[in-house]
Design a protein around this motif. Structure first.
Motif, PDB file in Angstrom:
ATOM      1  N   THR A 108      92.987  41.498  -4.660  1.00 37.99           N
ATOM      2  CA  THR A 108      91.852  41.660  -4.983  1.00 37.99           C
ATOM      3  C   THR A 108      90.367  40.906  -3.700  1.00 37.99           C
ATOM      4  O   THR A 108      91.193  40.601  -2.955  1.00 37.99           O
ATOM      5  N   GLU A 109      90.061  41.412  -3.640  1.00 41.23           N
ATOM      6  CA  GLU A 109      88.590  41.571  -2.868  1.00 41.23           C
ATOM      7  C   GLU A 109      88.920  40.115  -2.066  1.00 41.23           C
ATOM      8  O   GLU A 109      88.212  39.078  -1.586  1.00 41.23           O
ATOM      9  N   VAL A 143      78.178  43.038  -1.195  1.00 39.65           N
ATOM     10  CA  VAL A 143      78.632  42.688  -2.471  1.00 39.65           C
ATOM     11  C   VAL A 143      77.721  44.132  -3.645  1.00 39.65           C
ATOM     12  O   VAL A 143      78.747  44.269  -3.906  1.00 39.65           O
ATOM     13  N   TYR A 144      76.884  43.809  -3.755  1.00 36.75           N
ATOM     14  CA  TYR A 144      76.372  45.196  -4.135  1.00 36.75           C
ATOM     15  C   TYR A 144      76.836  46.299  -3.984  1.00 36.75           C
ATOM     16  O   TYR A 144      76.272  47.311  -5.158  1.00 36.75           O
ATOM     17  N   ALA A 145      76.658  46.769  -3.042  1.00 35.25           N
ATOM     18  CA  ALA A 145      77.403  48.063  -2.133  1.00 35.25           C
ATOM     19  C   ALA A 145      78.005  48.800  -3.111  1.00 35.25           C
ATOM     20  O   ALA A 145      78.643  49.412  -3.246  1.00 35.25           O
ATOM     21  N   ASN A 146      79.563  47.652  -2.936  1.00 33.51           N
ATOM     22  CA  ASN A 146      80.128  47.909  -2.590  1.00 33.51           C
ATOM     23  C   ASN A 146      80.864  48.272  -4.527  1.00 33.51           C
ATOM     24  O   ASN A 146      81.347  48.324  -5.416  1.00 33.51           O
ATOM     25  N   ALA A 147      79.857  46.985  -5.255  1.00 32.77           N
ATOM     26  CA  ALA A 147      80.407  47.213  -7.094  1.00 32.77           C
ATOM     27  C   ALA A 147      79.465  48.067  -7.141  1.00 32.77           C
ATOM     28  O   ALA A 147      80.228  49.162  -8.038  1.00 32.77           O
ATOM     29  N   ARG A 148      78.518  48.521  -6.971  1.00 37.03           N
ATOM     30  CA  ARG A 148      77.976  49.962  -7.315  1.00 37.03           C
ATOM     31  C   ARG A 148      78.774  51.246  -7.040  1.00 37.03           C
ATOM     32  O   ARG A 148      79.054  51.889  -8.146  1.00 37.03           O
ATOM     33  N   PRO A 180      79.133  42.942  -9.966  1.00 39.11           N
ATOM     34  CA  PRO A 180      78.587  42.108  -8.324  1.00 39.11           C
ATOM     35  C   PRO A 180      78.915  40.747  -8.617  1.00 39.11           C
ATOM     36  O   PRO A 180      79.638  40.185  -8.199  1.00 39.11           O
ATOM     37  N   VAL A 181      78.165  40.329 -10.042  1.00 45.87           N
ATOM     38  CA  VAL A 181      78.169  38.909 -10.184  1.00 45.87           C
ATOM     39  C   VAL A 181      79.824  38.775 -10.691  1.00 45.87           C
ATOM     40  O   VAL A 181      79.978  37.563 -10.551  1.00 45.87           O
ATOM     41  N   ASP A 182      80.928  39.191 -10.853  1.00 47.83           N
ATOM     42  CA  ASP A 182      82.001  38.679 -11.016  1.00 47.83           C
ATOM     43  C   ASP A 182      82.548  38.485  -9.972  1.00 47.83           C
ATOM     44  O   ASP A 182      83.779  37.887  -9.357  1.00 47.83           O
TER      45      ASP A 182
END
Length: 299
Positions: A156-157, A179-184, A190-192
């Protein structure tokens, strides 16, 4: 573990020639960041940047072209230039990306994601150790915003980054906008990721704005920081406060520069979200009264 050399420096903004005057005129700024490759080899700093150094402002050189994630050995010329930039700035910390920018003699002109495989981790760690051996300052590594992932990842990242930091002794430069961009773009939370990262290894943070194109969010650094990124920053700040950590934070802007008053307002919004002191003048003039000198720093 060593003490974070940027702890407690608060909020900063990336130094760019186009906004040099604005950065110089910020009364509360205690640190900034400059693209390492933009500095001259002779060691002479641009006048506004030298002025900041003379005031005691910490300047971090930020690399973009070392290709630490590339399978090929590091380019000695680029390493020497990076090391020289750190020495010229007497930098307490330097940073580069977890990425590659060239392969087979070809330059991509863009930061590309590294496969999260055991072999890629081995090569990346080797290159990081090679670079660190040439540096007198600690190194922080920044995971990038990626529009794609390689198939068959073995980590995982969070696992990949933690293992990389453990193997190299590097710090983490955490870009909350990435973090936001990758999660979206991955349809993830992103909180995970934040809850799985070794937050005690964070040297400092980036924050920036982006834009959506064809269903994907691009980390462009040419737009204001959006509310979802500020909201994520509030959650991260709460975690740092609970852990009694105080990493510095930096706003990035790399184009489409707005009037100075708008940039100062964005700095205030980031400071408030991060729970940091504002660094802007208390009585800044409205947009219509901001001179070109304030933005461009042509003194």
């Amino acid at each position: 573990m060593a003490v974070n050399p940027l702890a407690g420096l608060g909020l900063g903004i990336g130094w760019r020639p186009e906004i040099a005057g604005l950065v110089t005129d910020l009364p509360g700024v205690r640190f900034t960041e400059v693209v390492a490759e933009s500095l001259r080899h002779q060691g002479q700093l641009p006048l506004p940047l030298a002025e900041l150094r003379a005031r005691g402002v910490t300047v971090v050189p930020h690399g973009t072209r070392l290709s630490l994630g590339g399978a090929e050995p590091l380019d000695p010329h680029r390493v020497r230039q990076f090391v020289a930039a750190a020495a010229t700035l007497d930098a307490p910390l330097v940073s580069e990306h977890v990425a590659f920018v060239r392969a087979g003699g070809l330059e991509a002109g863009h930061l590309l994601p590294v496969p999260r495989s055991r072999e890629a981790l081995r090569v990346l760690a080797r290159n990081v150790r090679t670079l660190r051996a040439e540096l007198d300052a600690p190194l922080a590594l920044e995971p990038i915003a990626a529009l794609f992932e390689w198939p068959d990842d073995e980590f995982t990242e969070a696992e990949f980054l933690t293992e990389l930091l453990d193997r190299t002794g590097a710090w983490l430069l955490l870009d909350i906008a990435n973090v936001y961009a990758n999660a979206r773009n991955r349809g993830a939370d992103p909180v995970d990721l934040l809850d799985r990262l070794p937050l005690k290894r964070v040297a400092y943070l980036h924050v920036a704005g982006g834009a959506e194109h064809d269903g994907l969010y691009h980390d462009t650094h040419t737009a204001p920081t959006p509310e979802p990124v500020l909201a994520l920053l509030r959650q991260l700040s709460a975690r740092f406060t609970a852990a009694r950590l105080a990493p510095a934070m930096l706003l990035e802007r790399d184009g489409d520069y707005p009037p100075a008053a708008q940039l100062r307002a964005e700095l205030d919004a980031v400071a408030d979200a991060a729970g940091l002191a504002r660094i802007t003048p208390p009585d800044a003039p409205p947009d219509g009264q901001v001179s070109n000198t304030t933005l461009a720093g042509s003194r």
